[in-house]
Design an enzyme around this catalytic site. Structure first.
Site, PDB file in Angstrom:
ATOM      1  N   ASN A  41       0.803  -1.228   0.000  1.00  0.00           N
ATOM      2  CA  ASN A  41       0.000   0.000   0.000  1.00  0.00           C
ATOM      3  C   ASN A  41       0.839   1.283   0.000  1.00  0.00           C
ATOM      4  O   ASN A  41       0.336   2.333  -0.398  1.00  0.00           O
ATOM      5  CB  ASN A  41      -0.927  -0.045   1.225  1.00  0.00           C
ATOM      6  CG  ASN A  41      -1.598   1.275   1.485  1.00  0.00           C
ATOM      7  OD1 ASN A  41      -2.505   1.673   0.751  1.00  0.00           O
ATOM      8  ND2 ASN A  41      -1.144   1.994   2.514  1.00  0.00           N
ATOM      9  N   TYR A  99       3.144   9.267 -11.510  1.00  0.00           N
ATOM     10  CA  TYR A  99       2.179   8.619 -10.610  1.00  0.00           C
ATOM     11  C   TYR A  99       1.233   7.686 -11.375  1.00  0.00           C
ATOM     12  O   TYR A  99       1.159   6.490 -11.071  1.00  0.00           O
ATOM     13  CB  TYR A  99       1.439   9.686  -9.795  1.00  0.00           C
ATOM     14  CG  TYR A  99       0.504   9.103  -8.763  1.00  0.00           C
ATOM     15  CD1 TYR A  99       0.982   8.297  -7.733  1.00  0.00           C
ATOM     16  CD2 TYR A  99      -0.864   9.335  -8.827  1.00  0.00           C
ATOM     17  CE1 TYR A  99       0.127   7.750  -6.794  1.00  0.00           C
ATOM     18  CE2 TYR A  99      -1.720   8.789  -7.883  1.00  0.00           C
ATOM     19  CZ  TYR A  99      -1.227   7.995  -6.875  1.00  0.00           C
ATOM     20  OH  TYR A  99      -2.087   7.444  -5.951  1.00  0.00           O
TER      21      TYR A  99
END
Ligand code: NAD
Length: 245
Positions: free
Chosen positions: A88, A153
């Protein structure tokens, strides 16, 4: 739902990861959080202990495979198995390409992609020995749409989806399920950095009329980590309030 399951969560010190650590603890998993620094790991452990949940914590360099391998062995020696890994930890970007250095681009790839490779490679042998396991990755809505700046990203999250789908195929014969959750805009530190002028128009485009909460994502992880999703592998589950066709 996760009685006695041993679960490692990277980026477990705040936001989505911390909320997932809380929910998994509430569901009787044995949770181990990874963070980037000792003080943030200690702070998260304190916060969880106030809710009555005792978790272990580490702060390895996720790009140092040897360090990770040692810590995973420590965890295995302590708990006797590793059932669930949640990859995560992540960082975002929003600069235009002309203003982004190649080092900045690589830094995103290092944490958002290469660290997932390292963590997964280190836990898979233990999951194989244990006749199965669950690997969950945090992707993003931008892995579907891209975004108008900060190309590293979305590029990294497209790669997360690729890792997820490919490893799901590779590891399914060993009863290891691999899935991802693609959050929309979620109320965490990552989003708190964005100006109001950016967030408010975005909310207007969300049919459910609000940005998401870390618990919205933690709930999806709980489903995908539990036996309730035992016939699901290789999906990227969008949790973003958008009504798709
Ligand atoms: P956050 O900034 O609150 O938390 C990030 C976590 O990653 C922290 O626990 C931090 O310790 C860890 N981390 C950061 N740099 C690290 C490093 N160098 N080494 C190890 N750990 C490091 O963010 P969040 O919103 O909870 O994000 C969690 C995940 O969700 C990320 O992968 C992010 O890309 C993804 N995501 C978030 C949103 C959102 O709107 N918040 C949307 C889509 C996807």
């Amino acid at each position: 739902m996760l009685e006695n399951k041993v679960c490692i969560i990277t980026g477990g010190t705040r936001g989505i990861g911390l909320e997932t650590a809380r929910l998994f603890s509430e569901n009787n998993a044995k949770v181990i959080i990874f963070g980037s620094k000792q003080d943030s790991v200690d702070k998260a452990k304190d916060e969880l202990s106030k809710d009555g949940y005792l978790v272990d914590g580490y702060y390895p360099d996720l790009n140092n495979y040897d360090e990770i391998e040692k810590i995973i062995l420590d965890i295995y020696n302590k708990y006797g198995k590793i059932d669930i890994l949640i990859n995560n930890a992540g960082i975002s970007a929003n600069k235009k390409i002309e203003d982004t250095t190649s080092d900045e681009f690589s830094k995103i790839m290092d944490l958002n992609v290469n660290a997932i490779f390292n963590m997964t490679k280190a836990v898979v042998p233990y999951m194989k020995n244990n006749n199965g396991g669950v690997i969950l990755n945090t992707s993003s809505m931008v892995s579907i749409y891209g975004q108008p700046s900060g190309v590293g990203y979305p590029a990294s999250k497209f790669a997360v989806n690729g890792l997820t789908k490919s490893l799901a195929r590779e590891l399914a014969p060993k009863n290891i399920r691999v899935n991802a959750v693609a959050p929309g805009i979620i109320e965490t530190d990552m989003v708190a950095k964005l100006p109001k002028e950016v967030i408010e128009p975005l909310i207007k485009t969300i049919p459910l009329g609000r940005i998401g909460k870390p618990s919205d994502i933690a709930n999806a992880f709980l489903f995908l980590a539990s036996e309730m999703s035992s016939y699901i592998t290789g999906i990227v589950l969008s949790v973003d309030g958008l009504a798709r066709t």
